[in-house]
Scaffold this active site. Structure first.
Site, PDB file in Angstrom:
ATOM      1  N   HIS A 121       0.869  -1.183   0.000  1.00  0.00           N
ATOM      2  CA  HIS A 121       0.000   0.000   0.000  1.00  0.00           C
ATOM      3  C   HIS A 121       0.910   1.238   0.000  1.00  0.00           C
ATOM      4  O   HIS A 121       2.031   1.180   0.531  1.00  0.00           O
ATOM      5  CB  HIS A 121      -0.830  -0.054   1.292  1.00  0.00           C
ATOM      6  CG  HIS A 121      -1.866   1.014   1.420  1.00  0.00           C
ATOM      7  ND1 HIS A 121      -1.579   2.292   1.845  1.00  0.00           N
ATOM      8  CD2 HIS A 121      -3.211   0.989   1.216  1.00  0.00           C
ATOM      9  CE1 HIS A 121      -2.687   3.000   1.891  1.00  0.00           C
ATOM     10  NE2 HIS A 121      -3.695   2.238   1.509  1.00  0.00           N
ATOM     11  N   ASP A 198       2.670  -4.802   8.281  1.00  0.00           N
ATOM     12  CA  ASP A 198       1.480  -3.980   8.083  1.00  0.00           C
ATOM     13  C   ASP A 198       0.279  -4.925   8.175  1.00  0.00           C
ATOM     14  O   ASP A 198      -0.014  -5.674   7.238  1.00  0.00           O
ATOM     15  CB  ASP A 198       1.556  -3.292   6.716  1.00  0.00           C
ATOM     16  CG  ASP A 198       0.271  -2.536   6.372  1.00  0.00           C
ATOM     17  OD1 ASP A 198      -0.711  -2.641   7.136  1.00  0.00           O
ATOM     18  OD2 ASP A 198       0.242  -1.857   5.330  1.00  0.00           O
ATOM     19  N   GLN A 201      -4.857  -5.237   7.020  1.00  0.00           N
ATOM     20  CA  GLN A 201      -5.894  -6.109   6.446  1.00  0.00           C
ATOM     21  C   GLN A 201      -5.896  -7.494   7.092  1.00  0.00           C
ATOM     22  O   GLN A 201      -6.501  -8.422   6.545  1.00  0.00           O
ATOM     23  CB  GLN A 201      -5.684  -6.261   4.924  1.00  0.00           C
ATOM     24  CG  GLN A 201      -5.795  -4.967   4.144  1.00  0.00           C
ATOM     25  CD  GLN A 201      -7.212  -4.402   4.091  1.00  0.00           C
ATOM     26  OE1 GLN A 201      -8.189  -5.065   4.425  1.00  0.00           O
ATOM     27  NE2 GLN A 201      -7.314  -3.151   3.686  1.00  0.00           N
ATOM     28  N   LYS A 224     -10.629  -0.247  10.598  1.00  0.00           N
ATOM     29  CA  LYS A 224     -10.760  -1.483   9.814  1.00  0.00           C
ATOM     30  C   LYS A 224     -11.049  -2.695  10.709  1.00  0.00           C
ATOM     31  O   LYS A 224     -11.205  -3.807  10.223  1.00  0.00           O
ATOM     32  CB  LYS A 224      -9.482  -1.727   9.006  1.00  0.00           C
ATOM     33  CG  LYS A 224      -9.254  -0.676   7.911  1.00  0.00           C
ATOM     34  CD  LYS A 224      -8.085  -1.046   7.045  1.00  0.00           C
ATOM     35  CE  LYS A 224      -7.492   0.113   6.306  1.00  0.00           C
ATOM     36  NZ  LYS A 224      -8.183   0.446   5.063  1.00  0.00           N
ATOM     37  N   CYS A 362      -4.721   2.438  -3.721  1.00  0.00           N
ATOM     38  CA  CYS A 362      -3.483   2.946  -3.088  1.00  0.00           C
ATOM     39  C   CYS A 362      -2.335   1.960  -3.280  1.00  0.00           C
ATOM     40  O   CYS A 362      -1.547   1.719  -2.361  1.00  0.00           O
ATOM     41  CB  CYS A 362      -3.677   3.248  -1.603  1.00  0.00           C
ATOM     42  SG  CYS A 362      -4.879   4.514  -1.293  1.00  0.00           S
TER      43      CYS A 362
HETATM   44  N1  PMP Z   1      -1.935  -0.694   4.622  1.00  0.00           N
HETATM   45  C1  PMP Z   1      -2.890  -1.450   4.082  1.00  0.00           C
HETATM   46  C2  PMP Z   1      -2.585  -2.861   3.702  1.00  0.00           C
HETATM   47  C3  PMP Z   1      -4.178  -0.945   3.911  1.00  0.00           C
HETATM   48  O1  PMP Z   1      -5.129  -1.704   3.354  1.00  0.00           O
HETATM   49  C4  PMP Z   1      -4.453   0.383   4.307  1.00  0.00           C
HETATM   50  C5  PMP Z   1      -5.828   0.981   4.114  1.00  0.00           C
HETATM   51  N2  PMP Z   1      -6.375   0.756   2.857  1.00  0.00           N
HETATM   52  C6  PMP Z   1      -3.414   1.135   4.874  1.00  0.00           C
HETATM   53  C7  PMP Z   1      -2.177   0.567   5.003  1.00  0.00           C
HETATM   54  C8  PMP Z   1      -3.632   2.535   5.350  1.00  0.00           C
HETATM   55  O2  PMP Z   1      -4.531   2.543   6.402  1.00  0.00           O
HETATM   56  P1  PMP Z   1      -5.094   3.921   6.999  1.00  0.00           P
HETATM   57  O3  PMP Z   1      -5.611   4.704   5.830  1.00  0.00           O
HETATM   58  O4  PMP Z   1      -6.181   3.494   7.935  1.00  0.00           O
HETATM   59  O5  PMP Z   1      -3.969   4.603   7.692  1.00  0.00           O
END
Ligand code: PMP
Length: 404
Positions: A121, A198, A201, A224, A362
């Site tokens: 991401h 990270d 998910q 999430k 993203c």
């Molecule tokens: N890492 C991953 C794997 C994600 O899916 C996301 C959110 N789509 C993020 C980072 C960023 O999370 P946040 O916008 O809640 O900071």
């Protein structure tokens, strides 16, 4: 799991959009909130609102106790050794930025290397690119194979005496691949390299034990995991966090301040400058208790069944391409049908009451690797049902027939 009972905990699930019952399949972007979480936030503001760690008065003590209890709930949720290893942040993005900034300041010099992967991401790419610009570090990227899995043999080749940290996602928010983080940590530690996971998910889909994994850092977002927005978690082993300088300056992160010099507070407060988002910190604890009560193992088993059913049903659709075909997947399916633009598919499904995500998610470098602009993404939660998937599949077929 009693899905009807669970669904009743989420009032938004019985809403309608364009007169159709909502089918919410965008849980990877954010999850819906159970009543207990929203009620907890309301309760805090109505009964316990006061700044934490600052007042001797009753309300401040109450709010402080609740926020610190929540830290213990998070500690137990991921089985951290100490509650002081849990730092509250705004979310995954801020947690990664904190580590990138503070770890690199302490441990990296020009030419040092950080390894990430091709499926990350943007939060786990750009945070490090900022450090490339500031400190002259270099990013190295683990490639993926045609199934959307990390090529671990390539990781071995990327590791050098200059590698300072490996930062990888547990579950891909695009491909759904569950990465072999146990193996990555083992390889990294054989070279004394720390690893950041990270888990944005993954923590909502499976049991995570940071001590068993032996990861050095792990990050996730409250919104999430059925919790509130604007709060997230950085877990870090005490030995790293103790050596890392503060990320931001301000109230609460100090021990003493004078114009001659300032000393810093101990963990976890060293990394929590300013008034924390204590109402959401407390409600995050409520969300975690809620999912623990359902049981992460039951959640995983149910969601795996849904994923299998959904994949099988989607594969019956003519000209569908699913991106991410690993045997080890969780809760996310990205696809395209024929030449139908992902945006058109998303817009038309929306008109049928079906919420999916479209675009690059993203993860633009991953899109480049796949040779596409974007996908349609379904991301499942334990409140989704087979009936909803049937309606999704019927919806996709309808859109496909509109495009001939
Ligand atoms: N890492 C991953 C794997 C994600 O899916 C996301 C959110 N789509 C993020 C980072 C960023 O999370 P946040 O916008 O809640 O900071």
């Amino acid at each position: 799991m009693d899905i009807e009972k669970i669904r009743a905990d989420f009032p938004i699930l019985s809403t309608t959009v364009y007169g159709k019952p909502l089918i919410y399949l965008d849980n990877g972007a954010t999850t819906q909130k159970p009543k207990c979480v929203v009620e907890e936030i309301e309760k805090i503001y109505y009964t316990t609102n006061a700044n934490v760690h600052r007042g001797v008065h009753y309300l401040s003590q109450q709010a402080t106790d609740l926020a610190e209890e929540s830290r213990v709930v998070v500690q137990q949720f991921i089985n951290a050794e100490h509650s002081k290893e849990i730092i509250f942040t705004k979310g995954t993005t801020e947690s990664i930025n904190l580590v990138a900034h503070s770890f690199c300041q302490q441990f990296c010099v020009e030419g040092d290397e950080i390894i990430i992967s091709a499926m990350e991401h943007h939060a786990n790419i750009v945070s490090w690119q900022l450090q490339e610009a500031i400190r002259g570090i270099k990013l190295r990227v683990i490639p993926i194979n045609e199934k959307g899995e990390l090529k671990l043999d390539e990781l071995q080749k990327l590791i050098s005496s200059k590698t300072r940290l490996i930062s990888v996602m547990h579950i891909s928010n695009v491909l759904g691949t569950v990465n072999p983080i146990e193996k990555i940590i083992e390889i990294a530690h054989a070279h004394s390299i720390p690893v950041l996971i990270d888990a944005a998910q993954s923590v909502q889909h499976m049991t995570i034990d940071v001590q068993k994994l032996d990861c050095d850092f792990l990050v996730f977002s409250g919104h999430k995991v059925y919790g509130p927005n604007g709060v997230g978690v950085l877990y870090g082993k005490e030995k790293w966090l103790n050596q890392m300088p503060p990320y931001q300056g301000g109230g609460e992160m100090i021990s003493t301040v004078s114009f001659k010099g300032t000393t810093f507070n101990e963990l976890p407060f060293k990394f929590e400058a300013g008034t924390p988002n204590y109402p959401d910190v407390i409600a995050l604890g409520t969300a975690i208790k809620y999912i623990k009560n359902i049981g992460l193992d039951s959640i995983k088993a149910y969601e795996d069944q849904l994923l299998e059913y959904c994949t099988d049903e989607l594969l019956r659709i003519k000209d569908i391409r699913i991106f991410g075909t690993s045997d080890k997947k969780s809760s996310v399916i990205s696809f395209l049908v024929g030449n139908i633009h992902h945006y058109d598919m998303g817009m038309l499904l929306d008109k049928m009451g079906i919420a999916v995500r479209t675009g690059h998610h993203c993860a633009q470098p991953l899109m480049e690797e796949l040779g596409i602009e974007g996908t349609v993404r379904i991301s499942l939660a334990f409140y989704n049902t087979k009936e909803e998937i049937d309606q999704l599949v019927a919806g996709i077929k309808r859109v496909a027939s509109m495009f001939g």
